[in-house]
Design an enzyme around this catalytic site. Structure first.
Site, PDB file in Angstrom:
ATOM      1  N   LYS A 138     -19.151   4.792  26.664  1.00 57.23           N
ATOM      2  CA  LYS A 138     -18.214   3.854  27.285  1.00 57.23           C
ATOM      3  C   LYS A 138     -17.473   3.100  26.180  1.00 57.23           C
ATOM      4  CE  LYS A 138     -19.973   2.468  31.801  1.00 57.23           C
ATOM      5  NZ  LYS A 138     -20.462   1.296  32.575  1.00 57.23           N
ATOM      6  N   GLU A 218     -20.244   7.732  35.348  1.00 59.99           N
ATOM      7  CA  GLU A 218     -20.572   6.641  36.264  1.00 59.99           C
ATOM      8  C   GLU A 218     -20.058   6.898  37.680  1.00 59.99           C
ATOM      9  OE1 GLU A 218     -21.182   2.268  34.905  1.00 59.99           O
ATOM     10  OE2 GLU A 218     -19.201   2.334  35.839  1.00 59.99           O
ATOM     11  N   ARG A 222     -25.402   6.158  37.098  1.00 56.72           N
ATOM     12  CA  ARG A 222     -25.209   5.412  35.859  1.00 56.72           C
ATOM     13  C   ARG A 222     -24.877   3.941  36.117  1.00 56.72           C
ATOM     14  NH1 ARG A 222     -21.824   7.014  30.358  1.00 56.72           N
ATOM     15  NH2 ARG A 222     -22.112   4.998  29.349  1.00 56.72           N
ATOM     16  N   HIS A 229     -24.791  -7.161  35.881  1.00 57.84           N
ATOM     17  CA  HIS A 229     -23.493  -7.264  35.217  1.00 57.84           C
ATOM     18  C   HIS A 229     -22.351  -7.720  36.123  1.00 57.84           C
ATOM     19  CE1 HIS A 229     -25.642  -5.241  32.083  1.00 57.84           C
ATOM     20  NE2 HIS A 229     -24.580  -5.035  31.338  1.00 57.84           N
ATOM     21  N   HIS A 233     -20.062 -10.299  34.209  1.00 60.47           N
ATOM     22  CA  HIS A 233     -18.673 -10.127  33.784  1.00 60.47           C
ATOM     23  C   HIS A 233     -17.780 -11.222  34.357  1.00 60.47           C
ATOM     24  CE1 HIS A 233     -19.280  -5.546  32.936  1.00 60.47           C
ATOM     25  NE2 HIS A 233     -19.705  -6.302  31.954  1.00 60.47           N
ATOM     26  N   HIS A 245     -22.011 -12.120  26.259  1.00 58.23           N
ATOM     27  CA  HIS A 245     -22.324 -11.082  27.227  1.00 58.23           C
ATOM     28  C   HIS A 245     -23.802 -11.063  27.609  1.00 58.23           C
ATOM     29  CE1 HIS A 245     -22.138  -7.333  29.415  1.00 58.23           C
ATOM     30  NE2 HIS A 245     -23.049  -6.808  28.625  1.00 58.23           N
TER      31      HIS A 245
END
Length: 342
Positions: A138, A218, A222, A229, A233, A245
């Protein structure tokens, strides 16, 4: 020295984990390489003179990028690719990203974009980079509208996790890595806390490698790696990245448990287990910053890349952690308001 393979058929690649692992970097270089662009930041604990010494017949250029999420931008991608142009980098050469997750995300995206795909090797120097960002392909950068909204899947040709670099890791960076590491406790039945740090890092990489191999882009499983998250995020964007993060993931893991309980998926004891791991075992804060607006956070969570059908979360439940799409706003709002005011 431990060697973990990310098994992707003809694109499989090794991850070398251990003290002094950077010594194996030359063995990971493609045979065609004549030019090497090393993407890094000031203060990274790696001796770049060693890279030049390993490649006496190659042209090596060190390119420093800015520090912090503000530098994780399209402007930085332009800086890098223009540097690649000046040095004459071709798709037969290599980009090496040396640093934490921000560096590997940016170096990987620049490599994916340059000549429509140039080999990249990641040398992860932070705990977060080792157990998460450097593994799995990623890549991406942020926009003002959200985190990691522009990017590509671009697998590296190899990854180095030299545990010696953790000796000088700042405390906040260590916490960020622990935040990502904590999620793995809920994805498998492994007793990670019984392992020493070296073993734990290697096991987290093995878990991620197995998940990536089963769902590289994904499309389904995945997404489990994004446990915690969705809110994380949103918190990063809402605080303009004042919250790092891994810190945000720690908070997001506990909120995900609170939401799962609100939806009747788990009981009180499982919520307590989340607190015990995140706050008790890893010593991370589970309290969101003061002054955040629930409506704004829900709006940001609706922009999450997983949100294909309304609000989408990775949630614990009777069958373990799984992706839950089309979550009604009402339980999210109730859980979030209570969480923000706790």
């Amino acid at each position: 020295m431990r060697h973990v393979t990310v098994p992707l058929a003809d694109r499989s690649y090794p991850v070398v984990v251990g003290h002094g692992a950077i010594g194996e970097l030359p063995d990971l270089l493609p045979a065609s390489v004549r030019r090497t662009a090393v993407v890094t930041q000031a203060g990274i604990p790696v001796q770049f003179s060693e890279i030049g010494a390993w490649l006496p017949d190659h042209s090596v250029e060190i390119i420093e990028i800015g520090v912090g999420e503000g530098a994780k931008s399209l402007a930085t991608i332009e800086q890098l690719t223009r540097s690649f142009a000046r040095m004459g980098l071709t798709r037969h050469d290599v980009v090496i990203g040396v640093g934490g997750g921000m560096v590997t995300d940016v170096a990987g995206f620049a490599a994916a974009s340059w000549h429509r795909g140039t080999p990249v090797i990641h040398v992860a120097t932070t705990l977060l980079g080792m157990v998460d960002a450097a593994i799995g392909g990623k890549t991406g950068v942020n926009l003002p509208e959200g985190k990691n909204l522009v990017g590509a899947f671009w697998q590296p040709t190899g990854v180095v996790c030299d545990l010696d670099t953790l000796a000088t890791l700042p405390e906040r960076e260590r916490r960020c890595g622990l935040g990502e590491m904590a999620k793995y406790h809920f994805l498998t039945g492994d007793d990670l806390l019984a392992m020493d740090l070296d073993e734990r890092v290697a096991r987290c990489i093995e878990i991620k490698a197995e998940v990536v191999a089963s769902d590289e882009r994904e499309g389904g499983r995945r997404a489990l790696l994004n446990y915690g998250h969705t809110l994380a995020h949103a918190l990063e964007t809402a605080t303009e990245h004042r919250l790092a993060h891994g810190e945000a993931v720690a908070i997001g893991l506990v909120f995900a448990a609170e939401l799962a309980r609100e939806m009747g998926r788990i009981d009180d004891a499982r919520v307590v287990e989340h607190f015990d791991v995140v706050a008790g075992e890893y010593g991370l804060s589970t309290t969101p910053p003061a002054g955040l607006d629930a409506d704004r956070l829900i709006e940001l969570m609706g922009r999450d890349k997983k949100a294909l059908d309304g609000l989408t979360f990775v949630l614990d439940g009777p069958n373990g952690v799984e992706v839950v799409a089309g979550v009604d706003r009402s339980p999210v709002e109730r859980a979030l308001v209570g969480f923000l005011n706790s």
